[in-house]
Design a protein around this motif. Sequence first.
Motif, PDB file in Angstrom:
ATOM      1  N   ARG A   1       0.956  -1.202  -0.137  1.00 41.49           N
ATOM      2  CA  ARG A   1      -0.102  -0.006  -0.138  1.00 41.49           C
ATOM      3  C   ARG A   1       1.007   1.287   0.072  1.00 41.49           C
ATOM      4  O   ARG A   1       1.556   1.441   1.019  1.00 41.49           O
ATOM      5  N   PRO A   2       1.096   1.991  -1.268  1.00 35.76           N
ATOM      6  CA  PRO A   2       2.068   2.825  -1.184  1.00 35.76           C
ATOM      7  C   PRO A   2       1.594   4.420  -0.455  1.00 35.76           C
ATOM      8  O   PRO A   2       0.294   4.374  -0.230  1.00 35.76           O
ATOM      9  N   ASP A   3       2.368   5.013   0.051  1.00 34.27           N
ATOM     10  CA  ASP A   3       2.284   6.185   0.592  1.00 34.27           C
ATOM     11  C   ASP A   3       2.150   7.313  -0.176  1.00 34.27           C
ATOM     12  O   ASP A   3       2.883   8.059  -0.877  1.00 34.27           O
ATOM     13  N   LEU A   4       0.680   7.786  -0.500  1.00 33.18           N
ATOM     14  CA  LEU A   4       0.382   8.652  -1.530  1.00 33.18           C
ATOM     15  C   LEU A   4       0.139  10.106  -0.592  1.00 33.18           C
ATOM     16  O   LEU A   4      -0.665  11.082  -1.268  1.00 33.18           O
ATOM     17  N   GLN A   5       0.604  10.377   0.521  1.00 34.26           N
ATOM     18  CA  GLN A   5       0.748  11.567   1.184  1.00 34.26           C
ATOM     19  C   GLN A   5      -0.785  12.146   1.734  1.00 34.26           C
ATOM     20  O   GLN A   5      -0.929  13.488   1.467  1.00 34.26           O
ATOM     21  N   LEU A   6      -1.565  11.109   1.850  1.00 30.82           N
ATOM     22  CA  LEU A   6      -2.898  11.251   2.391  1.00 30.82           C
ATOM     23  C   LEU A   6      -3.105  11.438   3.860  1.00 30.82           C
ATOM     24  O   LEU A   6      -2.474  10.326   4.591  1.00 30.82           O
ATOM     25  N   GLU A   7      -3.683  12.363   4.339  1.00 25.14           N
ATOM     26  CA  GLU A   7      -3.797  12.432   6.042  1.00 25.14           C
ATOM     27  C   GLU A   7      -4.683  11.513   6.646  1.00 25.14           C
ATOM     28  O   GLU A   7      -4.228  11.094   7.774  1.00 25.14           O
ATOM     29  N   SER A   8      -5.579  11.073   5.857  1.00 31.21           N
ATOM     30  CA  SER A   8      -6.549  10.136   6.437  1.00 31.21           C
ATOM     31  C   SER A   8      -6.203   8.860   6.021  1.00 31.21           C
ATOM     32  O   SER A   8      -6.998   7.857   6.101  1.00 31.21           O
ATOM     33  N   SER A   9      -4.811   8.507   5.682  1.00 28.61           N
ATOM     34  CA  SER A   9      -4.524   7.282   5.050  1.00 28.61           C
ATOM     35  C   SER A   9      -3.156   6.807   5.815  1.00 28.61           C
ATOM     36  O   SER A   9      -2.324   7.521   6.316  1.00 28.61           O
ATOM     37  N   THR A  10      -3.081   5.433   5.918  1.00 27.94           N
ATOM     38  CA  THR A  10      -1.890   4.772   6.297  1.00 27.94           C
ATOM     39  C   THR A  10      -1.370   3.977   5.445  1.00 27.94           C
ATOM     40  O   THR A  10      -2.045   3.474   4.399  1.00 27.94           O
ATOM     41  N   THR A  11      -0.128   3.437   5.412  1.00 26.84           N
ATOM     42  CA  THR A  11       0.675   2.672   4.640  1.00 26.84           C
ATOM     43  C   THR A  11       0.388   1.230   4.955  1.00 26.84           C
ATOM     44  O   THR A  11       0.822   0.155   4.368  1.00 26.84           O
ATOM     45  N   HIS A  12      -0.395   1.023   5.990  1.00 29.08           N
ATOM     46  CA  HIS A  12      -0.748  -0.413   6.736  1.00 29.08           C
ATOM     47  C   HIS A  12      -1.855  -0.936   5.549  1.00 29.08           C
ATOM     48  O   HIS A  12      -2.739  -0.345   5.451  1.00 29.08           O
ATOM     49  N   ASN A  13      -1.433  -2.233   4.977  1.00 30.14           N
ATOM     50  CA  ASN A  13      -2.506  -2.695   4.103  1.00 30.14           C
ATOM     51  C   ASN A  13      -3.387  -3.682   4.736  1.00 30.14           C
ATOM     52  O   ASN A  13      -3.006  -4.708   5.438  1.00 30.14           O
ATOM     53  N   SER A  14      -4.760  -3.391   4.408  1.00 34.19           N
ATOM     54  CA  SER A  14      -5.620  -4.715   5.173  1.00 34.19           C
ATOM     55  C   SER A  14      -6.659  -5.169   4.063  1.00 34.19           C
ATOM     56  O   SER A  14      -7.564  -5.604   4.417  1.00 34.19           O
ATOM     57  N   PHE A  15      -6.161  -5.140   3.133  1.00 36.37           N
ATOM     58  CA  PHE A  15      -7.042  -5.570   1.712  1.00 36.37           C
ATOM     59  C   PHE A  15      -6.576  -6.959   1.136  1.00 36.37           C
ATOM     60  O   PHE A  15      -5.300  -7.288   1.120  1.00 36.37           O
TER      61      PHE A  15
END
Length: 326
Positions: free
Chosen positions: A142-156
């Motif tokens: 899960r790439p880090d796309l510089q979103l404040e509401s997202s993390t790089t932890h993948n749960s998909f």
Amino acid sequence: MTIGSSYPVGRSTPGPPPARPLPTARVAVPLGLRLLVAALCCLVALALTAAVFVRTYPGQWLDGLLLPRAERGGGYEQETALVGPAKTVLATFGNPTLLAALLGAVLLVGVLRRRLVAGVVGVGLVVGTVLTAGAVKSALPRPDLQLESSTTHNSFPSGHVAAATALLLAFMLVLPGWARRWGAVPGAAGVSVIASATMIAGWHRFSDVLGGVLLGVALFCLAAAALAGPRGDREAGRGPDGGSLWRGLAEVAVGLVALVWAVVVVVPGLAASVQRGALVAIVVAGGSTMLLVGSVVFLVRSADFVVPRRARRGGRRSSTDFQKIS
């Protein structure tokens, strides 16, 4: 006195009218092929869901918009009184004893209906779905796309939702046709409850839930296609009779009553308890689950997953088969 035939000479005798050509019979597509096509569609949808929601900026943004991160703690747990019940649902479903009992029930129904192979395949379906979900979750970055509401932890995708979907569909392999239709609606509702609980408790995003359902349905279609083989649906060529018509109307009526009850009772309660984004995610996830599960149950509505004797004996015909041929 004229001796001869009383029939008029030189005139053709009237004969029977020319036979009309028989209507061309519609070639039924084998059930196995239909299931393979359905599995391919689900796998393509699963890949697109992963590509859009995991790998792109708009997808990660939409996941964060539907289920925003909590202001305290940085997790995705929703600020609602339903967090406690949601965690209870997840803990109950994740109980190894309960899961073992449900898998044992799949085998038991298969033995009672003389569908042991289908029961074993159903148990393998659930185990394989859980293992596949874990492997995809570990391998998919899960790439880090510089979103404040997202993390790089993948749960998909969601392992809980995939397991619940596979478990429900495992019973579809061993139950008779009438029981499949009656069990599809409450079963899909149960999967929707587990999916909603994972989002409310902050364990999974909306895309994780959708991916879990797609994964479970895709693997079920592959397993059912392997059991069906080249045989077609045994009721595909039958026309609707009075009994099937009334039965279909009764099933539709029950489905409409359940839908109205959900709209009138459940949705207002959720709307008063969760935020708008979470409500949209829960409703869309529940609707998608109902649609996907209902579609594949409709495909196998009259299939009888019995392994032929010749397949069990490595292609050798039994004496019964020779008697039928002779």
